[in-house]
Write a protein that holds these residues in place. Structure first.
Motif, PDB file in Angstrom:
ATOM      1  N   THR A 162       0.849  -1.189   0.000  1.00 24.90           N
ATOM      2  CA  THR A 162       0.000   0.000   0.000  1.00 24.90           C
ATOM      3  C   THR A 162       0.885   1.239   0.000  1.00 24.90           C
ATOM      4  OG1 THR A 162      -1.708  -1.142   1.268  1.00 24.90           O
ATOM      5  CG2 THR A 162      -1.810   1.258   1.243  1.00 24.90           C
ATOM      6  N   GLY A 163       0.447   2.279  -0.687  1.00 27.29           N
ATOM      7  CA  GLY A 163       1.237   3.504  -0.701  1.00 27.29           C
ATOM      8  C   GLY A 163       0.429   4.677  -1.198  1.00 27.29           C
ATOM      9  N   GLN A 164       1.071   5.828  -1.222  1.00 29.14           N
ATOM     10  CA  GLN A 164       0.467   7.050  -1.755  1.00 29.14           C
ATOM     11  C   GLN A 164       1.244   7.499  -2.978  1.00 29.14           C
ATOM     12  OE1 GLN A 164       0.564   9.555   1.802  1.00 29.14           O
ATOM     13  NE2 GLN A 164      -1.599   9.113   2.160  1.00 29.14           N
ATOM     14  N   VAL A 165       0.706   8.461  -3.694  1.00 32.87           N
ATOM     15  CA  VAL A 165       1.357   8.953  -4.900  1.00 32.87           C
ATOM     16  C   VAL A 165       2.596   9.762  -4.519  1.00 32.87           C
ATOM     17  CG1 VAL A 165       1.066  10.323  -6.996  1.00 32.87           C
ATOM     18  CG2 VAL A 165      -0.856   9.003  -6.076  1.00 32.87           C
ATOM     19  N   ALA A 166       3.690   9.505  -5.218  1.00 33.01           N
ATOM     20  CA  ALA A 166       4.939  10.218  -4.952  1.00 33.01           C
ATOM     21  C   ALA A 166       4.768  11.713  -5.180  1.00 33.01           C
ATOM     22  CB  ALA A 166       6.050   9.675  -5.852  1.00 33.01           C
ATOM     23  N   LYS A 167       5.526  12.491  -4.440  1.00 32.18           N
ATOM     24  CA  LYS A 167       5.493  13.946  -4.610  1.00 32.18           C
ATOM     25  C   LYS A 167       6.095  14.311  -5.954  1.00 32.18           C
ATOM     26  CE  LYS A 167       7.083  18.255  -2.470  1.00 32.18           C
ATOM     27  NZ  LYS A 167       7.878  18.840  -1.349  1.00 32.18           N
ATOM     28  N   ALA A 168       5.375  15.143  -6.717  1.00 33.36           N
ATOM     29  CA  ALA A 168       5.862  15.546  -8.033  1.00 33.36           C
ATOM     30  C   ALA A 168       6.987  16.562  -7.890  1.00 33.36           C
ATOM     31  CB  ALA A 168       4.720  16.140  -8.853  1.00 33.36           C
ATOM     32  N   GLY A 169       7.885  16.550  -8.851  1.00 32.05           N
ATOM     33  CA  GLY A 169       8.954  17.540  -8.869  1.00 32.05           C
ATOM     34  C   GLY A 169      10.313  16.919  -8.656  1.00 32.05           C
ATOM     35  N   GLY A 170      11.337  17.736  -8.902  1.00 35.60           N
ATOM     36  CA  GLY A 170      12.706  17.265  -8.837  1.00 35.60           C
ATOM     37  C   GLY A 170      13.289  17.309  -7.451  1.00 35.60           C
ATOM     38  N   LEU A 171      14.587  17.198  -7.416  1.00 35.04           N
ATOM     39  CA  LEU A 171      15.342  17.083  -6.179  1.00 35.04           C
ATOM     40  C   LEU A 171      15.238  18.337  -5.328  1.00 35.04           C
ATOM     41  CD1 LEU A 171      17.384  15.472  -4.519  1.00 35.04           C
ATOM     42  CD2 LEU A 171      19.188  16.407  -5.940  1.00 35.04           C
ATOM     43  N   GLN A 172      14.833  18.148  -4.064  1.00 31.43           N
ATOM     44  CA  GLN A 172      14.840  19.236  -3.088  1.00 31.43           C
ATOM     45  C   GLN A 172      16.209  19.234  -2.412  1.00 31.43           C
ATOM     46  OE1 GLN A 172      12.092  21.352  -2.841  1.00 31.43           O
ATOM     47  NE2 GLN A 172      11.534  20.138  -4.634  1.00 31.43           N
ATOM     48  N   THR A 173      17.115  20.005  -2.965  1.00 24.21           N
ATOM     49  CA  THR A 173      18.507  19.922  -2.561  1.00 24.21           C
ATOM     50  C   THR A 173      18.794  20.768  -1.334  1.00 24.21           C
ATOM     51  OG1 THR A 173      20.790  20.294  -3.297  1.00 24.21           O
ATOM     52  CG2 THR A 173      19.109  21.807  -4.115  1.00 24.21           C
ATOM     53  N   LEU A 174      19.944  20.506  -0.727  1.00 25.94           N
ATOM     54  CA  LEU A 174      20.409  21.305   0.400  1.00 25.94           C
ATOM     55  C   LEU A 174      21.152  22.555  -0.057  1.00 25.94           C
ATOM     56  CD1 LEU A 174      21.794  18.408   2.628  1.00 25.94           C
ATOM     57  CD2 LEU A 174      19.594  19.564   2.827  1.00 25.94           C
ATOM     58  N   LYS A 175      21.160  22.791  -1.356  1.00 24.03           N
ATOM     59  CA  LYS A 175      21.885  23.946  -1.873  1.00 24.03           C
ATOM     60  C   LYS A 175      21.388  25.246  -1.244  1.00 24.03           C
ATOM     61  CE  LYS A 175      22.687  24.338  -6.230  1.00 24.03           C
ATOM     62  NZ  LYS A 175      22.505  24.376  -7.698  1.00 24.03           N
ATOM     63  N   VAL A 176      22.312  26.186  -1.091  1.00 27.25           N
ATOM     64  CA  VAL A 176      22.003  27.506  -0.526  1.00 27.25           C
ATOM     65  C   VAL A 176      22.490  28.567  -1.509  1.00 27.25           C
ATOM     66  CG1 VAL A 176      22.505  29.142   1.334  1.00 27.25           C
ATOM     67  CG2 VAL A 176      22.164  26.715   1.861  1.00 27.25           C
ATOM     68  N   ASP A 177      21.670  29.585  -1.749  1.00 22.54           N
ATOM     69  CA  ASP A 177      22.063  30.758  -2.525  1.00 22.54           C
ATOM     70  C   ASP A 177      21.417  31.958  -1.849  1.00 22.54           C
ATOM     71  OD1 ASP A 177      22.689  32.723  -4.305  1.00 22.54           O
ATOM     72  OD2 ASP A 177      22.020  31.639  -6.080  1.00 22.54           O
ATOM     73  N   ALA A 178      22.150  32.579  -0.926  1.00 20.56           N
ATOM     74  CA  ALA A 178      21.561  33.598  -0.039  1.00 20.56           C
ATOM     75  C   ALA A 178      22.168  34.981  -0.274  1.00 20.56           C
ATOM     76  CB  ALA A 178      21.740  33.192   1.420  1.00 20.56           C
ATOM     77  N   TRP A 179      22.629  35.250  -1.490  1.00 19.32           N
ATOM     78  CA  TRP A 179      23.170  36.575  -1.781  1.00 19.32           C
ATOM     79  C   TRP A 179      22.081  37.644  -1.812  1.00 19.32           C
ATOM     80  CZ3 TRP A 179      28.159  36.288  -1.178  1.00 19.32           C
ATOM     81  CH2 TRP A 179      28.833  35.104  -1.510  1.00 19.32           C
ATOM     82  N   ASN A 180      20.831  37.249  -1.905  1.00 23.34           N
ATOM     83  CA  ASN A 180      19.731  38.225  -1.967  1.00 23.34           C
ATOM     84  C   ASN A 180      19.193  38.564  -0.584  1.00 23.34           C
ATOM     85  OD1 ASN A 180      18.585  35.739  -1.465  1.00 23.34           O
ATOM     86  ND2 ASN A 180      16.774  36.101  -2.734  1.00 23.34           N
ATOM     87  N   GLN A 181      19.907  38.183   0.473  1.00 24.48           N
ATOM     88  CA  GLN A 181      19.493  38.490   1.822  1.00 24.48           C
ATOM     89  C   GLN A 181      20.492  39.438   2.469  1.00 24.48           C
ATOM     90  OE1 GLN A 181      19.015  34.753   3.903  1.00 24.48           O
ATOM     91  NE2 GLN A 181      17.940  33.815   2.173  1.00 24.48           N
ATOM     92  N   GLU A 182      19.997  40.156   3.492  1.00 25.42           N
ATOM     93  CA  GLU A 182      20.891  41.087   4.195  1.00 25.42           C
ATOM     94  C   GLU A 182      21.998  40.331   4.887  1.00 25.42           C
ATOM     95  OE1 GLU A 182      19.508  44.822   6.084  1.00 25.42           O
ATOM     96  OE2 GLU A 182      17.551  43.814   5.975  1.00 25.42           O
TER      97      GLU A 182
END
Length: 484
Positions: A464-484
């Motif tokens: 038994t199972g549920q439908v897999a979440k759609a979409g690609g890899l939810q990575t741990l990558k960080v890009d925070a140059w747009n923050q103070e």
């Protein structure tokens, strides 16, 4: 990943059609958002990229800082502020410490630009600053920023840059020649990187990455559980040769804030993958996936996802499927076309850094697509190993958002003993026969709340199972140059 693949990915971004309009910083914001939203993530390392940093030797009397946007409180203003910090940083690299050489190189580059020999940089430029220069593995590599008189009317960015590559010990004249230029970027961003072929190691590359002065690079071996970060001796820039490259992640800390975290270049897969790797990838496959197609797809997926994967992709299932909605394969169905089509379908999955699994469903239609593409793919994520032969995997082939409120095609991979797949939702039940451990059903949207069951010949529940979440890899990558 080869330099050719990295270059083609960067060129796809850099050669987008751009139409001059008012509000250049608005266009710059849009470009930055596009770059942050690209799925191929891995680290964008290419011969044509934007650069930052500054040598104190300046060619010409022009301005040495970038004009800020009108609204300094919006997130993109922070990106430009970090970009300017990179522009104002002292030069990095051993060769860059030779002020005479750097001054001569700056003057020659400014003259080259003003002669119109940099086709992607034709707007007036006031200043050239050399940002990085070093001899790396038999090559002299340099990075130079071009500060425009005004933000570029097409892209909105105030500065552009060029990576330069010549043989080790090259003169300033040779390094400033158009033959040494590896392309012109229209944008100076806070973090910049380069991949260039290593002449001493065919098929391998040298990698350079740079951040503003005061920031610090750290690296960690590809984690099996937790990251183990070690500061780089070079500080605010990083160099990797084929001899020092390894499966790893990179991080940039500026003060107490992590501004960048990304997988290093490369992949766990040998290109092309070996017979032993393919055997491992297909050790738990269900259905009838062909080795040739599986080899191609495992190789492509391993290279594209790089070190965001903690293990090589595995083949979950393969088989020929009839009744796939035409819109799933070829966009919206066209007049005169059948409403359903047949295709060969292959499902891959791989474990990811940080936990969980990410997968790809590739559909190779029996009839050519109208746009000329030979296949189409959809992506999914699940918490547990979908290659478990006793488990059940259900994937929407077109996603919850693809068609609004209409039905959707659901591919289910079931245990070998399953004869029927049943889907239950709010009292409604749909069922279909299993063939080769696979089944295709049409189910309502959304997939939330759907319960999928695999039944044996006696009607007993195998999984038994549920439908897999759609979409690609939810990575741990960080890009925070747009923050103070």
């Amino acid at each position: 990943m080869t330099v050719d693949k990295e270059l083609s990915r960067a060129l796809a971004e850099l050669t987008r059609t751009l139409t001059p309009r008012p509000d250049p910083y608005g266009r710059a914001r849009a470009r930055y958002r596009r770059m942050r939203q690209r799925r191929l993530g891995g680290l964008a390392l290419a011969l044509v990229v934007s650069v930052g940093g500054a040598a104190f030797a300046v060619a010409g009397p022009g301005r040495t800082t970038q004009p800020p946007p009108a609204d300094s409180t919006e997130p993109f203003a922070h990106v430009l502020a970090w970009s300017d910090k990179l522009l104002q940083s002292p030069p990095r690299g051993a060769v860059a410490q030779d002020s005479t050489y750097i001054g001569q190189l700056s003057e020659l580059l400014l003259a080259t630009q003003r002669r119109g020999e940099l086709p992607r940089l034709t707007v007036p430029v006031s200043t050239v600053k050399v940002l990085f220069a070093d001899d790396v593995d038999g090559q002299r590599i340099a990075l130079a920023a071009f500060v425009r008189d005004q933000p570029d009317p097409a892209t909105g960015w105030p500065s552009a840059a060029v990576w330069l590559v010549a043989e080790e010990g090259a003169s300033a004249q040779k390094l400033a020649s158009t033959a040494a230029a590896r392309g012109t970027s229209d944008a100076l961003e806070p973090y910049e990187s380069l991949a260039v072929d290593d002449p001493s190691s065919p098929g391998k590359a040298v990698h350079v990455a740079i951040a503003p002065a005061g920031c610090a690079f750290l690296s960690s071996p590809l984690p099996t559980d937790a990251f183990r970060w070690t500061p780089e001796a070079t500080g605010s820039y990083l160099i990797r040769t084929p001899q020092t490259q390894r499966p790893e992640w990179w991080r940039v800390d500026c003060g107490t804030v992590t501004r960048k975290m990304t997988p290093g270049p490369g992949s766990l897969g040998v290109e092309p993958i070996t017979d032993a790797q393919l055997a491992t990838a297909m050790s738990r496959v269900r259905g009838s996936a062909t080795e040739q197609r599986a080899r191609e797809l495992v190789d492509q997926y391993a290279q594209s996802e790089g070190y965001r994967l903690s293990g090589l992709p595995k083949v979950v299932w393969g088989g020929h499927v009839a009744g796939i909605p035409s819109g799933t394969i070829d966009g919206s169905p066209s007049a005169g076309k059948p409403s359903t089509e047949s295709a060969t379908v292959t499902v891959l999955a791989a474990p990811t850094v940080g936990g969980g699994w990410v997968g790809e469903v590739t559909i190779d239609p029996d009839q050519p697509r109208s746009d000329g593409a030979v296949s189409t793919s959809t992506y999914f994520t699940v918490a547990t190993d979908p290659t478990d032969p006793a488990g059940l995997l259900a994937v929407s082939l077109d996603g919850d958002a693809a068609g609004g409120e209409g039905p959707q095609a659901l591919l289910v991979v079931a245990p070998a003993a399953a004869t029927t797949v049943r889907v239950r939702s709010a009292g409604r039940v749909a069922a279909t026969a299993v063939s080769g451990s696979g089944a295709l059903l049409t189910v309502p949207r959304p997939t939330a709340g759907l319960v999928v069951e695999a039944l044996d010949a006696s009607g007993g529940t195998l999984a038994t199972g549920q439908v897999a979440k759609a979409g690609g890899l939810q990575t741990l990558k960080v890009d925070a140059w747009n923050q103070e």
